[in-house]
Design a protein around this motif. Structure first.
Motif, PDB file in Angstrom:
ATOM      1  N   SER A   1      11.515   0.984  10.310  1.00  0.00           N
ATOM      2  CA  SER A   1      12.049   2.047   9.456  1.00  0.00           C
ATOM      3  C   SER A   1      11.480   2.024   8.048  1.00  0.00           C
ATOM      4  O   SER A   1      11.564   3.021   7.321  1.00  0.00           O
ATOM      5  N   ALA A   2      10.887   0.898   7.641  1.00  0.00           N
ATOM      6  CA  ALA A   2      10.393   0.767   6.270  1.00  0.00           C
ATOM      7  C   ALA A   2       8.871   0.789   6.175  1.00  0.00           C
ATOM      8  O   ALA A   2       8.314   0.676   5.072  1.00  0.00           O
ATOM      9  N   ARG A   3       8.190   0.945   7.298  1.00  0.00           N
ATOM     10  CA  ARG A   3       6.733   0.804   7.289  1.00  0.00           C
ATOM     11  C   ARG A   3       6.039   1.854   6.438  1.00  0.00           C
ATOM     12  O   ARG A   3       5.117   1.553   5.689  1.00  0.00           O
ATOM     13  N   VAL A   4       6.479   3.116   6.570  1.00  0.00           N
ATOM     14  CA  VAL A   4       5.793   4.196   5.849  1.00  0.00           C
ATOM     15  C   VAL A   4       5.910   3.990   4.343  1.00  0.00           C
ATOM     16  O   VAL A   4       4.920   4.095   3.605  1.00  0.00           O
ATOM     17  N   GLY A   5       7.102   3.690   3.876  1.00  0.00           N
ATOM     18  CA  GLY A   5       7.277   3.458   2.451  1.00  0.00           C
ATOM     19  C   GLY A   5       6.519   2.242   1.966  1.00  0.00           C
ATOM     20  O   GLY A   5       5.957   2.238   0.855  1.00  0.00           O
ATOM     21  N   THR A   6       6.470   1.218   2.798  1.00  0.00           N
ATOM     22  CA  THR A   6       5.757  -0.003   2.420  1.00  0.00           C
ATOM     23  C   THR A   6       4.266   0.248   2.293  1.00  0.00           C
ATOM     24  O   THR A   6       3.600  -0.338   1.430  1.00  0.00           O
ATOM     25  N   VAL A   7       3.725   1.109   3.152  1.00  0.00           N
ATOM     26  CA  VAL A   7       2.298   1.444   3.064  1.00  0.00           C
ATOM     27  C   VAL A   7       1.970   1.972   1.679  1.00  0.00           C
ATOM     28  O   VAL A   7       0.966   1.590   1.064  1.00  0.00           O
ATOM     29  N   GLY A   8       2.820   2.875   1.169  1.00  0.00           N
ATOM     30  CA  GLY A   8       2.576   3.413  -0.161  1.00  0.00           C
ATOM     31  C   GLY A   8       2.544   2.341  -1.225  1.00  0.00           C
ATOM     32  O   GLY A   8       1.682   2.341  -2.118  1.00  0.00           O
ATOM     33  N   ASP A   9       3.476   1.381  -1.132  1.00  0.00           N
ATOM     34  CA  ASP A   9       3.510   0.286  -2.106  1.00  0.00           C
ATOM     35  C   ASP A   9       2.289  -0.609  -1.985  1.00  0.00           C
ATOM     36  O   ASP A   9       1.713  -1.050  -3.003  1.00  0.00           O
ATOM     37  N   ILE A  10       1.892  -0.906  -0.758  1.00  0.00           N
ATOM     38  CA  ILE A  10       0.734  -1.773  -0.533  1.00  0.00           C
ATOM     39  C   ILE A  10      -0.528  -1.148  -1.127  1.00  0.00           C
ATOM     40  O   ILE A  10      -1.347  -1.827  -1.764  1.00  0.00           O
ATOM     41  N   ILE A  11      -0.686   0.148  -0.944  1.00  0.00           N
ATOM     42  CA  ILE A  11      -1.877   0.828  -1.476  1.00  0.00           C
ATOM     43  C   ILE A  11      -1.874   0.783  -3.001  1.00  0.00           C
ATOM     44  O   ILE A  11      -2.925   0.588  -3.629  1.00  0.00           O
ATOM     45  N   LYS A  12      -0.709   0.952  -3.603  1.00  0.00           N
ATOM     46  CA  LYS A  12      -0.633   0.887  -5.066  1.00  0.00           C
ATOM     47  C   LYS A  12      -1.028  -0.490  -5.579  1.00  0.00           C
ATOM     48  O   LYS A  12      -1.720  -0.623  -6.586  1.00  0.00           O
ATOM     49  N   VAL A  13      -0.583  -1.546  -4.886  1.00  0.00           N
ATOM     50  CA  VAL A  13      -0.830  -2.915  -5.354  1.00  0.00           C
ATOM     51  C   VAL A  13      -2.241  -3.378  -5.012  1.00  0.00           C
ATOM     52  O   VAL A  13      -2.958  -3.915  -5.874  1.00  0.00           O
ATOM     53  N   TYR A  14      -2.671  -3.170  -3.762  1.00  0.00           N
ATOM     54  CA  TYR A  14      -3.950  -3.713  -3.294  1.00  0.00           C
ATOM     55  C   TYR A  14      -5.082  -2.691  -3.278  1.00  0.00           C
ATOM     56  O   TYR A  14      -6.252  -3.067  -3.414  1.00  0.00           O
ATOM     57  N   GLY A  15      -4.745  -1.424  -3.076  1.00  0.00           N
ATOM     58  CA  GLY A  15      -5.777  -0.405  -3.002  1.00  0.00           C
ATOM     59  C   GLY A  15      -6.216   0.088  -4.359  1.00  0.00           C
ATOM     60  O   GLY A  15      -7.400   0.158  -4.673  1.00  0.00           O
ATOM     61  N   GLN A  16      -5.245   0.453  -5.178  1.00  0.00           N
ATOM     62  CA  GLN A  16      -5.505   0.900  -6.549  1.00  0.00           C
ATOM     63  C   GLN A  16      -6.582   1.970  -6.618  1.00  0.00           C
ATOM     64  O   GLN A  16      -7.507   1.902  -7.427  1.00  0.00           O
ATOM     65  N   GLY A  17      -6.471   2.960  -5.735  1.00  0.00           N
ATOM     66  CA  GLY A  17      -7.402   4.078  -5.747  1.00  0.00           C
ATOM     67  C   GLY A  17      -8.708   3.833  -5.032  1.00  0.00           C
ATOM     68  O   GLY A  17      -9.550   4.726  -4.934  1.00  0.00           O
ATOM     69  N   LYS A  18      -8.900   2.616  -4.515  1.00  0.00           N
ATOM     70  CA  LYS A  18     -10.137   2.304  -3.806  1.00  0.00           C
ATOM     71  C   LYS A  18     -10.022   2.718  -2.336  1.00  0.00           C
ATOM     72  O   LYS A  18      -8.964   3.108  -1.866  1.00  0.00           O
ATOM     73  N   SER A  19     -11.118   2.629  -1.626  1.00  0.00           N
ATOM     74  CA  SER A  19     -11.156   3.086  -0.234  1.00  0.00           C
ATOM     75  C   SER A  19     -10.311   2.189   0.671  1.00  0.00           C
ATOM     76  O   SER A  19     -10.472   0.970   0.671  1.00  0.00           O
ATOM     77  N   THR A  20      -9.437   2.827   1.459  1.00  0.00           N
ATOM     78  CA  THR A  20      -8.521   2.116   2.349  1.00  0.00           C
ATOM     79  C   THR A  20      -8.560   2.753   3.729  1.00  0.00           C
ATOM     80  O   THR A  20      -8.574   3.970   3.855  1.00  0.00           O
ATOM     81  N   ILE A  21      -8.580   1.926   4.777  1.00  0.00           N
ATOM     82  CA  ILE A  21      -8.436   2.423   6.147  1.00  0.00           C
ATOM     83  C   ILE A  21      -7.129   1.886   6.699  1.00  0.00           C
ATOM     84  O   ILE A  21      -6.863   0.686   6.635  1.00  0.00           O
ATOM     85  N   ILE A  22      -6.309   2.792   7.247  1.00  0.00           N
ATOM     86  CA  ILE A  22      -5.059   2.405   7.894  1.00  0.00           C
ATOM     87  C   ILE A  22      -5.214   2.632   9.390  1.00  0.00           C
ATOM     88  O   ILE A  22      -5.532   3.745   9.820  1.00  0.00           O
ATOM     89  N   PHE A  23      -5.004   1.593  10.181  1.00  0.00           N
ATOM     90  CA  PHE A  23      -5.130   1.704  11.631  1.00  0.00           C
ATOM     91  C   PHE A  23      -3.753   1.855  12.276  1.00  0.00           C
ATOM     92  O   PHE A  23      -2.843   1.050  12.028  1.00  0.00           O
TER      93      PHE A  23
END
Length: 281
Positions: free
Chosen positions: A153-175
């Motif tokens: 139930s929390a995966r979608v919201g967590t993805v957004g947080d992970i991208i903010k912390v680790y992605g920081q606007g850089k290229s990300t692939i989600i499988f």
């Protein structure tokens, strides 16, 4: 032969670059037969394609393997796995029995079962060239691997947080495991403004535009099934997120290997739950 249209196109582009003066053709489903048939009628030196469309042209009499000299399976473990194995055998059986040719199998992962199956397609004195080291199955040393216990139930919201912390606007692939999951995640409020989706139900022309746009950094997050997991050269991917543990270790290796390429560092983050943790052992 390659397992996906995207990989077949990439391999074909490399052949065009290094084999100038040779007639090459890339064949796969989702596009018209006519241009492919015309090219075959004129004669070709190199054909790169996916098994399904290759079989189609063999059955139509457009493609003849009487003069073949080299057979190459890219991502050999995938090509010899259930789902592709029968198609590969049908294609190889179309080669005249008395025609001598060289068979080459390429993959970053060669599990033991592949070695057994491969022996039926290789000569007894075949050679193994190991660039990994003692034929081990291992992840890239340039990738930092993290795993997070995340409720469904929390995966979608967590993805957004992970991208903010680790992605920081850089290229990300989600499988994602399914096409539906890709669509739902790509349209979520957390990702809709920065992401596009790639999977087998998307029309081929759009798949090509999406992949090229991601390479060109026109958007930062690609949400994909395993059509993007193997072999694709996408420079500058900094982060890979896997929404759940894959069923096979080899799939994890290929997915995480989309980052940390060409000597650069990358991060791979895996989501799991109590029910899927057993796949991580």
């Amino acid at each position: 032969m390659a397992p996906t249209r995207e990989l077949a196109r990439q391999v074909h582009d490399q052949f065009k670059m290094i084999a100038r003066g040779m007639d090459t053709l890339c064949i796969y489903g989702g596009v018209d037969y006519a241009p492919q048939e015309s090219a075959m009628a004129r004669g070709l030196d190199i054909v790169v394609g996916t098994p399904g469309r290759i079989i189609d042209h063999l059955e139509r009499g457009n493609l003849k393997l009487n003069n073949i000299e080299f057979v190459i399976l890219d991502e050999a473990d995938e090509m010899l796995n259930i789902g592709f194995k029968e198609d590969i055998e049908r294609i190889l059986e179309a080669i005249p029995k008395d025609k001598k040719h060289q068979t080459l199998l390429y993959s970053a992962t060669i599990p033991d079962w592949v070695k057994s199956v491969a022996k039926t397609h290789l000569s007894p004195d075949h050679k193994v060239i190991d660039l990994v080291g003692k034929e081990r199955v291992k992840t890239a040393e340039t990738v930092k691997h993290l795993a997070i216990d995340v409720p469904m139930s929390a995966r979608v919201g967590t993805v957004g947080d992970i991208i903010k912390v680790y992605g920081q606007g850089k290229s990300t692939i989600i499988f994602c495991e399914t096409k539906q999951e890709c669509n739902e995640l790509g349209l979520s409020s957390y990702l809709a403004s920065m992401a596009q989706v790639l999977h087998g139900d998307i029309a081929q022309p759009q798949r090509e535009v999406t992949l090229q746009s991601f390479r060109d950094k026109k958007f930062s997050v690609l949400v994909a099934t395993d059509v993007a997991a193997r072999g694709l050269d996408i420079p500058g991917v900094d982060l890979v997120i896997q929404m759940s543990p894959p069923k096979e270790l080899e799939t994890y290796i290929h997915r995480s290997g989309r980052t940390g390429r060409a000597g650069k560092l990358g991060t791979s983050i895996l989501f799991y739950t109590g029910r899927t943790a057993f796949r991580m052992k």
